[in-house]
Enzyme design. Structure first.
Site, PDB file in Angstrom:
ATOM      1  N   LYS A   9       0.832  -1.208   0.000  1.00  0.00           N
ATOM      2  CA  LYS A   9       0.000   0.000   0.000  1.00  0.00           C
ATOM      3  C   LYS A   9       0.868   1.261   0.000  1.00  0.00           C
ATOM      4  O   LYS A   9       2.079   1.210   0.258  1.00  0.00           O
ATOM      5  CB  LYS A   9      -0.926  -0.042   1.225  1.00  0.00           C
ATOM      6  CG  LYS A   9      -1.952  -1.182   1.167  1.00  0.00           C
ATOM      7  CD  LYS A   9      -2.941  -1.112   2.329  1.00  0.00           C
ATOM      8  CE  LYS A   9      -3.971  -2.220   2.248  1.00  0.00           C
ATOM      9  NZ  LYS A   9      -5.013  -2.092   3.300  1.00  0.00           N
ATOM     10  N   TYR A  50     -12.865  -1.154  -3.537  1.00  0.00           N
ATOM     11  CA  TYR A  50     -13.324  -1.342  -2.157  1.00  0.00           C
ATOM     12  C   TYR A  50     -14.838  -1.207  -2.005  1.00  0.00           C
ATOM     13  O   TYR A  50     -15.331  -0.973  -0.900  1.00  0.00           O
ATOM     14  CB  TYR A  50     -12.585  -0.374  -1.224  1.00  0.00           C
ATOM     15  CG  TYR A  50     -11.185  -0.842  -0.897  1.00  0.00           C
ATOM     16  CD1 TYR A  50     -10.974  -2.011  -0.169  1.00  0.00           C
ATOM     17  CD2 TYR A  50     -10.068  -0.127  -1.319  1.00  0.00           C
ATOM     18  CE1 TYR A  50      -9.700  -2.453   0.142  1.00  0.00           C
ATOM     19  CE2 TYR A  50      -8.776  -0.567  -1.019  1.00  0.00           C
ATOM     20  CZ  TYR A  50      -8.605  -1.729  -0.284  1.00  0.00           C
ATOM     21  OH  TYR A  50      -7.349  -2.159   0.023  1.00  0.00           O
ATOM     22  N   ASN A 116      -2.048   0.279   6.734  1.00  0.00           N
ATOM     23  CA  ASN A 116      -1.544  -0.966   7.315  1.00  0.00           C
ATOM     24  C   ASN A 116      -0.692  -1.786   6.336  1.00  0.00           C
ATOM     25  O   ASN A 116      -0.663  -3.017   6.389  1.00  0.00           O
ATOM     26  CB  ASN A 116      -2.699  -1.781   7.909  1.00  0.00           C
ATOM     27  CG  ASN A 116      -3.748  -2.154   6.869  1.00  0.00           C
ATOM     28  OD1 ASN A 116      -3.572  -1.869   5.685  1.00  0.00           O
ATOM     29  ND2 ASN A 116      -4.813  -2.785   7.297  1.00  0.00           N
ATOM     30  N   HIS A 119      -2.042  -5.549   1.529  1.00  0.00           N
ATOM     31  CA  HIS A 119      -3.332  -6.173   1.286  1.00  0.00           C
ATOM     32  C   HIS A 119      -3.097  -7.591   0.803  1.00  0.00           C
ATOM     33  O   HIS A 119      -2.093  -7.865   0.134  1.00  0.00           O
ATOM     34  CB  HIS A 119      -4.104  -5.402   0.208  1.00  0.00           C
ATOM     35  CG  HIS A 119      -5.252  -6.167  -0.380  1.00  0.00           C
ATOM     36  ND1 HIS A 119      -6.493  -6.215   0.199  1.00  0.00           N
ATOM     37  CD2 HIS A 119      -5.325  -6.951  -1.484  1.00  0.00           C
ATOM     38  CE1 HIS A 119      -7.284  -6.990  -0.533  1.00  0.00           C
ATOM     39  NE2 HIS A 119      -6.600  -7.452  -1.564  1.00  0.00           N
ATOM     40  N   GLU A 130      -9.722  -9.870  -7.895  1.00  0.00           N
ATOM     41  CA  GLU A 130      -8.680  -8.856  -7.716  1.00  0.00           C
ATOM     42  C   GLU A 130      -7.563  -9.008  -8.749  1.00  0.00           C
ATOM     43  O   GLU A 130      -7.002  -8.016  -9.214  1.00  0.00           O
ATOM     44  CB  GLU A 130      -8.134  -8.937  -6.285  1.00  0.00           C
ATOM     45  CG  GLU A 130      -9.184  -8.522  -5.265  1.00  0.00           C
ATOM     46  CD  GLU A 130      -8.769  -8.745  -3.822  1.00  0.00           C
ATOM     47  OE1 GLU A 130      -9.600  -8.497  -2.937  1.00  0.00           O
ATOM     48  OE2 GLU A 130      -7.619  -9.176  -3.576  1.00  0.00           O
TER      49      GLU A 130
END
Ligand code: ATP
Ligand code: MG
Length: 141
Positions: A9, A50, A116, A119, A130
């Protein structure tokens, strides 16, 4: 071998040493890197990816964060790639990651519950979706 979609990320890509450490975790754990690419999302792409979280309180900040800077996407192959990669990532929430799984990627590098670091797909269905989202040319092969 099973395939999964992994993302490094924007919080991690912004710091070359963290990006390198995540990449090293992938290599050291003997994932096969099937594809990888660096990219920057528009807000629209972030919203679309998302979609499933669109009702949640963190949706806006998640969408904005994921469009805030470049990220790296990987198709990874391994036995049980989906659960193995998620175990290396550690828990979603940074407090939990730091306390229950401090060696995990999120336990080591996670900044907040949103920022965080990584993913990983959470099922075979989401892995297919995805992978097609990031690598449409791969899915058509
Ligand atoms: P990911 O889908 O990124 O692999 P995950 O499957 O562990 O993470 P999800 O529940 O799918 O977690 O949430 C997607 C992302 O939304 C999280 O990785 C995080 O960036 C953000 N997020 C999830 N829960 C929260 C929360 N309580 N507060 C802030 N951000 C959150
Ligand atoms: Mg998820």
């Amino acid at each position: 071998l099973q395939l999964t979609l992994a993302i490094v990320k924007p919080d991690a890509v912004a710091h070359p040493l963290i990006l390198q450490a995540v990449h090293k975790t992938i290599v050291d754990n003997r994932f096969l890197i099937v594809r990888s690419k660096d990219l920057l999302w528009s807000r629209q792409e972030s919203q679309r990816f998302y979609q499933e979280h669109s009702g949640r309180f963190f949706y806006q900040r998640l969408v904005e964060f994921m469009a805030s800077g470049p990220m790296r996407a990987y198709i990874l192959a391994h036995q049980e790639a989906i659960s193995f990669w998620r175990s290396l990532m550690g828990p979603t929430k940074v407090f939990r990651a730091q306390h229950t799984d401090p060696e995990s990627i999120r336990g080591t590098f996670g900044l907040t519950d949103t920022r965080n670091t990584v993913h990983g797909s959470d099922s075979t269905a989401s892995a297919s979706r995805e992978i097609a989202f990031f690598f449409p040319e791969f899915s058509e092969e």
